[in-house]
Design a protein around this motif. Sequence first.
Motif, short mmCIF file in Angstrom:
data_model
loop_
_atom_site.label_atom_id
_atom_site.label_comp_id
_atom_site.label_asym_id
_atom_site.label_seq_id
_atom_site.Cartn_x
_atom_site.Cartn_y
_atom_site.Cartn_z
N ARG A 25 0.83 -1.21 0.00
CA ARG A 25 0.00 0.00 0.00
C ARG A 25 0.87 1.26 0.00
N TYR A 26 1.90 1.27 0.82
CA TYR A 26 2.79 2.43 0.88
C TYR A 26 3.53 2.58 -0.45
N ARG A 27 3.93 1.46 -1.05
CA ARG A 27 4.66 1.50 -2.32
C ARG A 27 3.78 2.05 -3.44
N ASP A 28 2.49 1.67 -3.44
CA ASP A 28 1.59 2.18 -4.47
C ASP A 28 1.42 3.69 -4.38
N LEU A 29 1.44 4.22 -3.15
CA LEU A 29 1.22 5.65 -2.96
C LEU A 29 2.48 6.49 -3.16
N HIS A 30 3.65 5.94 -2.81
CA HIS A 30 4.85 6.77 -2.73
C HIS A 30 6.04 6.23 -3.52
N SER A 31 5.84 5.23 -4.37
CA SER A 31 6.99 4.63 -5.06
C SER A 31 7.74 5.63 -5.94
N GLU A 32 7.00 6.52 -6.60
CA GLU A 32 7.66 7.49 -7.47
C GLU A 32 8.50 8.46 -6.66
N HIS A 60 14.55 1.78 6.36
CA HIS A 60 13.28 2.51 6.39
C HIS A 60 12.14 1.64 5.88
N ALA A 61 12.39 0.87 4.82
CA ALA A 61 11.36 -0.02 4.30
C ALA A 61 11.00 -1.09 5.32
N LEU A 62 12.00 -1.66 5.96
CA LEU A 62 11.73 -2.71 6.95
C LEU A 62 11.01 -2.15 8.17
N ARG A 63 11.35 -0.92 8.58
CA ARG A 63 10.66 -0.32 9.72
C ARG A 63 9.18 -0.14 9.43
N LEU A 64 8.85 0.30 8.21
CA LEU A 64 7.43 0.46 7.85
C LEU A 64 6.74 -0.89 7.77
N ARG A 65 7.42 -1.88 7.23
CA ARG A 65 6.80 -3.19 7.09
C ARG A 65 6.58 -3.85 8.46
N LEU A 66 7.53 -3.64 9.38
CA LEU A 66 7.44 -4.25 10.71
C LEU A 66 6.70 -3.37 11.71
N ARG A 67 6.21 -2.20 11.28
CA ARG A 67 5.47 -1.27 12.14
C ARG A 67 6.34 -0.78 13.31
N ILE A 68 7.57 -0.43 12.99
CA ILE A 68 8.46 0.13 14.00
C ILE A 68 9.03 1.46 13.50
N ALA A 69 8.22 2.18 12.73
CA ALA A 69 8.66 3.48 12.21
C ALA A 69 8.58 4.53 13.31
N SER A 70 8.93 5.75 12.96
CA SER A 70 8.99 6.84 13.95
C SER A 70 7.64 7.13 14.58
N ALA A 74 6.45 1.04 18.97
CA ALA A 74 7.60 0.15 18.95
C ALA A 74 8.84 0.86 18.41
N GLY A 75 8.66 1.81 17.51
CA GLY A 75 9.79 2.58 17.00
C GLY A 75 10.41 3.46 18.07
N ARG A 76 9.56 4.08 18.90
CA ARG A 76 10.07 4.89 20.02
C ARG A 76 10.84 4.02 21.01
N MET A 77 10.33 2.81 21.21
CA MET A 77 11.01 1.90 22.12
C MET A 77 12.38 1.50 21.57
N LEU A 78 12.45 1.16 20.28
CA LEU A 78 13.72 0.76 19.68
C LEU A 78 14.72 1.91 19.68
N VAL A 184 20.44 -1.90 15.82
CA VAL A 184 21.03 -0.64 15.37
C VAL A 184 20.48 -0.23 14.02
N LEU A 185 20.25 -1.20 13.15
CA LEU A 185 19.79 -0.89 11.80
C LEU A 185 18.32 -0.49 11.77
N LEU A 186 17.49 -1.12 12.59
CA LEU A 186 16.05 -0.90 12.50
C LEU A 186 15.54 0.23 13.37
#
Length: 313
Positions: A25-32, A60-70, A74-78, A184-186
């Motif tokens: 869904r994110y790729r369809d909206l923002h791939s360009e 960044h792609a993995l964070r969005l897929r795993l729901r650990i973005a900013s 879970a992103g704040r925790m990481l 560290v990466l995620l």
Amino acid sequence: MNEQHILEQRTPQAGRLLIGLYPARYRDLHSEDIAATFAEATEGLNGRALLREHLDLASHALRLRLRIASTDPAGRMLAGTAPVALALAAGECLSGLLPSLTALATTSPQARPRLFAVEVVLVALVFIPWIVALLLTATGRWRRARPVAVLAALIDLGVALVVLGAYDRAPGALLRACALAALVLLAPPDLVDTGRRGRWEAVAVALATGVPLAVLMDSRVTLLGWSWYEVPAMVGFWALLVVSLLLLVHLSARRPDRLRALGIALGPAPWLLEYGIGATHWVVAYFVVLIGGAVAVGGVVHLVRRMLGAEPA
């Protein structure tokens, strides 16, 4: 379609593969937009700079897929976990560096020059990346510290495969290296505390971990009659003790960030994985007593403040 085709032509093959990691869904909206930004950012780059851009895009792609973005809890925790884990790894590196340099100083390079050269290269390869990562973190350059720390974890992974392959510690060392690299990466880099307090905390955790362990690694120092090498879980215990003190400081603040505090409590997770193999009950006991104790004392501090009227209920 023509503009999208041009963007696809400008985007390298590796970049297109990494863009495929984003949720559909994110790729369809923002791939360009992603392709245009990535093509512009990587134009003319090579070597480490290009690798860093690829790592940023993949993480960044993995964070969005795993729901650990900013924007995710879970992103704040990481964001609280990653710098603590890096500091603990750098501290453990410092604890091993001092004895290694002492051993090199007592070795005669004239007697066995090739062996001496190999030992020097190994010491530099194993210890320098973690020290550089800590220095970058201490100066607030977390985005540059991330790829260096991932490289250091991969080197640890190689050492675990080559050197420790014949020992029982190899599976635990593999788990620890993989967990460190993933944390560290995620972790969202924009949420990591790069202010003065965050930088000093990272340095303090590294020094509080490394210096005492360097003393304990001296074979003359014993713990209740046991030498350090006979108590391998001592590293895990000491890491938990250092983190519990940092956690207590955060939880005792007037307005603690509980998600970040939870992330700090999970900073020793890679060491829990390593030393949990074969000694699970001890490691779990260390975690419950030390981390649970820090949480309890922090709660008591807030309760006393409320009773004294220094903090609203």
